[in-house]
Structures are given as structure tokens and as C-alpha cells.
Design a protein around this motif. Structure first.
Motif, PDB file in Angstrom:
ATOM      1  N   VAL A 108      87.462  -5.988 -38.984  1.00 30.69           N
ATOM      2  CA  VAL A 108      87.564  -6.224 -37.548  1.00 30.69           C
ATOM      3  C   VAL A 108      87.159  -7.669 -37.303  1.00 30.69           C
ATOM      4  N   SER A 109      88.004  -8.400 -36.574  1.00 32.61           N
ATOM      5  CA  SER A 109      87.768  -9.819 -36.314  1.00 32.61           C
ATOM      6  C   SER A 109      87.637 -10.049 -34.815  1.00 32.61           C
ATOM      7  N   VAL A 124      83.906  -8.373 -39.691  1.00 33.76           N
ATOM      8  CA  VAL A 124      83.127  -7.283 -40.294  1.00 33.76           C
ATOM      9  C   VAL A 124      84.047  -6.439 -41.165  1.00 33.76           C
ATOM     10  N   ALA A 125      83.727  -6.363 -42.447  1.00 31.79           N
ATOM     11  CA  ALA A 125      84.506  -5.549 -43.383  1.00 31.79           C
ATOM     12  C   ALA A 125      84.339  -4.078 -43.026  1.00 31.79           C
ATOM     13  N   ILE A 126      85.452  -3.373 -42.946  1.00 34.52           N
ATOM     14  CA  ILE A 126      85.418  -2.011 -42.412  1.00 34.52           C
ATOM     15  C   ILE A 126      84.668  -1.063 -43.324  1.00 34.52           C
ATOM     16  N   TRP A 127      84.919  -1.082 -44.618  1.00 38.68           N
ATOM     17  CA  TRP A 127      84.331  -0.063 -45.497  1.00 38.68           C
ATOM     18  C   TRP A 127      82.860  -0.305 -45.768  1.00 38.68           C
ATOM     19  N   ALA A 195      91.619 -12.940 -42.166  1.00 35.43           N
ATOM     20  CA  ALA A 195      90.245 -13.185 -41.717  1.00 35.43           C
ATOM     21  C   ALA A 195      89.276 -13.197 -42.890  1.00 35.43           C
ATOM     22  N   LEU A 196      89.389 -12.201 -43.764  1.00 37.14           N
ATOM     23  CA  LEU A 196      88.487 -12.138 -44.914  1.00 37.14           C
ATOM     24  C   LEU A 196      88.797 -13.222 -45.938  1.00 37.14           C
ATOM     25  N   GLY A 222      87.649 -16.192 -38.671  1.00 39.12           N
ATOM     26  CA  GLY A 222      87.498 -16.649 -40.049  1.00 39.12           C
ATOM     27  C   GLY A 222      87.574 -18.154 -40.172  1.00 39.12           C
ATOM     28  N   GLY A 223      88.434 -18.791 -39.356  1.00 40.34           N
ATOM     29  CA  GLY A 223      88.517 -20.244 -39.390  1.00 40.34           C
ATOM     30  C   GLY A 223      87.220 -20.909 -38.993  1.00 40.34           C
ATOM     31  N   LEU A 224      86.531 -20.359 -37.988  1.00 40.55           N
ATOM     32  CA  LEU A 224      85.238 -20.911 -37.593  1.00 40.55           C
ATOM     33  C   LEU A 224      84.195 -20.692 -38.676  1.00 40.55           C
TER      34      LEU A 224
END
Length: 277
Positions: A108-109, A124-127, A195-196, A222-224
């Protein structure tokens, strides 16, 4: 907006983190119950699940609760105008195909713009719940630990991350560009989440990223994170060919010290319109 009126980027980052974590929790819960494709977008392989829609609905509700005057740009819903000069850019599930199959790289970005500049973001990585976050001028972190890009190796020793579009002609163009780039670098990886991927460069797990076609909801947070970790990030113009019309937008990220050499390599490989000639 005057300087006195500008919201604190760190406070926006903290709210983005809270929202992205809540969204990731909902996505995890929905996946445990089984998820099917709900719709497609640009092609039969560009899928949307009910979780994409549910997570975006949740994020929009929470933003309205906390900051009702802000605008919202989301991947799955209509743009919501605002009056505050602040805009939230949300991707409810970046890496939906990975999510559908239960593969690792999906997230989720949530990013926040103030007067058009991205000043805060969370991925935030979902798993796992692994959380990347950044605020303008305050650095970036992974689960609270500061991030820094890797020292820049020679081009031939760089690991490059990439992704593919969903339209046939764009994929054909990307494949040709990657075939030209591969002999010039250490290797190429395709993980499945823009994003990741940018966060992986920020944390030193890769040396560069390139992909034609990602949209603001894919790359803003992710760029920031990458920029605040000592990287450089850009949305550049892609090269058109007689055979295909690839997406104009090419997203590029790398450690700042290795940017010029990487961009030149991408021009030579056909990803970008030459600007260094």
C-alpha cells in the motif's frame, strides 16, 4: 499557501504511515478469505481485485476524517478536489498481480503533495507490514531505521530493477530495451511493485530502477523515500519508435552519484529520448 500555513511534513508522514498500515491490514485480511479478479483496466492482464477497491475506499474515508479539505488522487476512484493545497496520492495495492497470486512484493502506497511537491510518503508491504517512510528534509526509514543508498559501483556491476506495462506494444518495446541494457549491467530483476522497487534502491538492495508507464500513485511515495535516502528520482520522456508508441513516462531511480551514467545507459538502450547527445 504561506510558510506558516504549510503543514508539517513529518506529521503528514506519520499519518500516511498509519493509513498505509491500516490499508495493508485490510488487504491481508481479505486475501485470507480468497480473492478473485473483479475487473480489468488497460488490458486483460491489468487486473483489479475487490481488495484494491476496498482498501482505496478505506484510505479515502480516513483522509476525509483527518483532513477533510485535502484533495485525493487514487488509482481506483475518482479524483477528489480540495481547498487546502494538500493532495493525497494513494495506491491501494501496488503489485496487484503479486497480491492475487500471494507473491511477496505488493504494498500500500500513500504519498502527500503540498502545492504540487511530494513532501511525505509511506509504503507498507502487505504480507510483512514492513514500513518505508519519508518526509521532505527529514530522511527516510525502514521500520524506523534510517536508510541510505549503496555506494555506486561501475555500471557493469549494477543490479537494476524494472517492470513491464500491460499493453502488448509497450511490452515489446520494453523487452527490446532490456535486451540492450542487460549486457551492460550486472543483472536485471523484475519484482512487480514500482513503489517497493524504489524503496529497494533506497535501502541499498539494488543500484537502479527503470520502468515505462508508472503513474503518480505508483511512484510518488517510493520516489520520496529514494530521494531522502540519497538517491535521485525522475519521471523522464520515453523514446518512441516507428514500430510502437510506448508510454511517454519513464520512471528512473538510482543513487544520486550514479545518475548521469545510468541515464546515459538507458538512452543507449532505447528507454529514453537522448538528451546528452
Amino acid at each position: 499557501m504561506t510558510a506558516a500555513e504549510r503543514p508539517d511534513p513529518a506529521a503528514l508522514r506519520d499519518l500516511a504511515v498509519a493509513l498505509a498500515r491500516e490499508g495493508a491490514g485490510l488487504a491481508r485480511d481479505m486475501r485470507r478469505g480468497g480473492i478473485e479478479v473483479a475487473d480489468t483496466k488497460t488490458s486483460a492482464v491489468d487486473v483489479v481485485t475487490e481488495a484494491d477497491r476496498a482498501v482505496e475506499d478505506l484510505l479515502r474515508r480516513r483522509i476525509a476524517e483527518h483532513r477533510p479539505d485535502d484533495a485525493v488522487l487514487g488509482e481506483e476512484g475518482d479524483d477528489r478536489p480540495g481547498t487546502s493545497g494538500v493532495r493525497w496520492i494513494v495506491d491501494p495495492i501496488d503489485g496487484t498481480v503479486n497480491y492475487l497470486y500471494g507473491l511477496a512484493d505488493c504494498a500500500v502506497s500513500v504519498a502527500v503533495e503540498v502545492d504540487g511537491d511530494v513532501v511525505a510518503g509511506a509504503v507498507v508491504a502487505i504480507w510483512t507490514g514492513l514500513t518505508y517512510a519519508a518526509a521532505a528534509g527529514a530522511g527516510s526509514t525502514r521500520d524506523g531505521v534510517p536508510l541510505a543508498v549503496r555506494p555506486v559501483p561501475p555500471l557493469a556491476e549494477r543490479l537494476v530493477l524494472t517492470g513491464f506495462g500491460y499493453q502488448r506494444e509497450v511490452r515489446e518495446h520494453q523487452a527490446a530495451c532490456l535486451a540492450a541494457l542487460l549486457p551492460e549491467v550486472r543483472d536485471i530483476r523484475r519484482m512487480g511493485s514500482c513503489a517497493l522497487d524504489l524503496c529497494h534502491v533506497a535501502e541499498g538492495a539494488a543500484d537502479g530502477y527503470v520502468e515505462a508507464g508508472p503513474q503518480p500513485w505508483d511512484h510518488s511515495a517510493g520516489g520520496l523515500v529514494l530521494r531522502e535516502a540519497g538517491g535521485r528520482f525522475g519521471v523522464l520522456r520515453g523514446r518512441h519508435t516507428a514500430e510502437a508508441e510506448p508510454a511517454d513516462v519513464v520512471v528512473v531511480g538510482s543513487p544520486a552519484a550514479g545518475w548521469d551514467e545510468f541515464v546515459t545507459a538507458l538512452e543507449s538502450a532505447g528507454f529514453l529520448e537522448p538528451v546528452h547527445a
